[in-house]
Design a protein around this motif. Structure first.
Motif, PDB file in Angstrom:
ATOM      1  N   ASP A  32      35.154 -12.148  48.008  1.00 47.25           N
ATOM      2  CA  ASP A  32      35.036 -13.021  49.174  1.00 47.25           C
ATOM      3  C   ASP A  32      36.376 -13.661  49.534  1.00 47.25           C
ATOM      4  OD1 ASP A  32      35.200 -14.542  46.933  1.00 47.25           O
ATOM      5  OD2 ASP A  32      33.594 -15.943  47.468  1.00 47.25           O
ATOM      6  N   ALA A  33      37.461 -13.036  49.135  1.00 46.50           N
ATOM      7  CA  ALA A  33      38.786 -13.548  49.495  1.00 46.50           C
ATOM      8  C   ALA A  33      39.073 -13.272  50.970  1.00 46.50           C
ATOM      9  CB  ALA A  33      39.849 -12.892  48.612  1.00 46.50           C
ATOM     10  N   TRP A  34      39.924 -14.099  51.542  1.00 51.46           N
ATOM     11  CA  TRP A  34      40.274 -13.955  52.958  1.00 51.46           C
ATOM     12  C   TRP A  34      41.086 -12.691  53.175  1.00 51.46           C
ATOM     13  CZ3 TRP A  34      39.473 -15.518  57.799  1.00 51.46           C
ATOM     14  CH2 TRP A  34      40.455 -15.220  58.759  1.00 51.46           C
ATOM     15  N   ASN A  35      40.699 -11.948  54.193  1.00 53.14           N
ATOM     16  CA  ASN A  35      41.407 -10.722  54.513  1.00 53.14           C
ATOM     17  C   ASN A  35      41.529 -10.633  56.026  1.00 53.14           C
ATOM     18  OD1 ASN A  35      41.541  -7.687  55.249  1.00 53.14           O
ATOM     19  ND2 ASN A  35      41.953  -7.684  53.042  1.00 53.14           N
ATOM     20  N   MET A  36      42.745 -10.616  56.530  1.00 52.63           N
ATOM     21  CA  MET A  36      42.971 -10.611  57.974  1.00 52.63           C
ATOM     22  C   MET A  36      42.428  -9.338  58.623  1.00 52.63           C
ATOM     23  SD  MET A  36      44.021 -11.951  60.772  1.00 52.63           S
ATOM     24  CE  MET A  36      44.993 -13.372  60.276  1.00 52.63           C
ATOM     25  N   ALA A  37      42.582  -8.206  57.953  1.00 52.52           N
ATOM     26  CA  ALA A  37      42.107  -6.948  58.531  1.00 52.52           C
ATOM     27  C   ALA A  37      40.591  -6.961  58.689  1.00 52.52           C
ATOM     28  CB  ALA A  37      42.557  -5.778  57.655  1.00 52.52           C
ATOM     29  N   ASP A  38      39.876  -7.459  57.663  1.00 54.05           N
ATOM     30  CA  ASP A  38      38.418  -7.531  57.755  1.00 54.05           C
ATOM     31  C   ASP A  38      37.976  -8.523  58.822  1.00 54.05           C
ATOM     32  OD1 ASP A  38      38.234  -5.671  55.757  1.00 54.05           O
ATOM     33  OD2 ASP A  38      37.950  -7.154  54.154  1.00 54.05           O
ATOM     34  N   PHE A  39      38.715  -9.621  58.930  1.00 49.24           N
ATOM     35  CA  PHE A  39      38.364 -10.613  59.942  1.00 49.24           C
ATOM     36  C   PHE A  39      38.514 -10.037  61.352  1.00 49.24           C
ATOM     37  CE2 PHE A  39      39.917 -13.857  62.925  1.00 49.24           C
ATOM     38  CZ  PHE A  39      38.800 -14.686  62.956  1.00 49.24           C
TER      39      PHE A  39
END
Length: 254
Positions: A32-39
């Motif tokens: 559940d870490a932040w990922n710009m690509a997934d966002f």
């Protein structure tokens, strides 16, 4: 007991835990870490309804705290034009100068703030310039209607110009504004805002200067009357619900 039951009912009928985890990476096998690509892949904006005065849109794939940040930005950081200085040359109405100036300041002004500059604080020029100031004038005098019938008691028939509305605020171009904004009808957003009521012999002679500002400085610069958001949750059933369990849900499954 009734109060406690009401409070519990409200809790049970709303979506809880709408924000992400405070400590990503604490769940084994779940990233559940932040990922710009997934966002960027999952986030989208769907416009539901939009007209001249309102806009409703869905932000899908975003945290509730970020949605609230957008709401606060709309309220406090989007610039608009509003009345900043009021020069009252004549006011013989029953409305005090301070109250009238406050009402004028809260009238929303129809003008594109992107076409104007912020006015420098402490500037000595009261008149302003064509790049940072919009000048409006309100000049109304009430008189008796000579065509009114003798038995009439209706002020709308007895008097002329006894109701002063925002539509009476007229734009006075400064410098070359008449040419630059020839296709733009600068003035109040709504013309039916009641400002004062007059009686024969009473008049208003006022000049207003509008400047660019943000809601963080004063509420009159806020571009929206109401900016709110509600949750649009995605409800997934992990198993088939049949029989009596179906009636226990807040909705009915067909």
């Amino acid at each position: 007991i009734k109060y406690i039951w009401t409070a519990i009912s409200k809790v049970n009928n709303r979506v809880l835990k709408v924000h992400t985890t405070d400590y990503p990476g604490n769940y084994p096998g779940y990233d559940d870490a932040w990922n710009m690509a997934d966002f960027k892949k999952n986030f989208r904006i769907d416009i539901v309804d939009m007209d001249e005065n309102t806009m409703e849109f869905d932000m899908v794939g975003i945290d509730a705290s970020i949605a609230n940040a957008f709401r606060r930005i709309l309220l406090a950081e989007v610039p608009t034009m509003a009345v900043e200085k009021v020069f009252i040359y004549n006011n013989t109405s029953i409305v005090q100068d301070e109250i009238l100036a406050h009402r004028l300041g809260l009238v929303p002004i129809k003008a594109d703030p992107r076409l104007f500059e912020y006015r420098n604080e402490g500037e000595d020029d009261e008149e302003g310039s064509e790049i940072d100031t919009i000048k409006l004038q309100l000049k109304v005098k009430c008189s008796r209607n000579p065509r009114a019938t003798k038995d009439s008691a209706d002020p709308r028939e007895l008097y002329l110009n006894h109701m002063v509305y925002s539509k009476d605020m007229k734009w006075v171009p400064i410098g070359n504004q008449a040419d630059v904004f020839a296709d733009i009808n600068i003035g109040p957003v709504h013309g039916d805002i009641l400002l004062a009521q007059l009686r024969p012999g009473q008049e208003l002679d006022i000049v207003m200067h509008c400047v660019k500002g943000i809601g963080q400085d004063h509420a009159k610069f806020s571009p929206v009357a109401t900016a709110s958001y509600r949750l649009l949750p995605e409800i997934s059933l992990l198993e088939t619900v049949e029989g009596e369990k179906n009636t226990q849900l807040p909705w009915t499954l067909d």
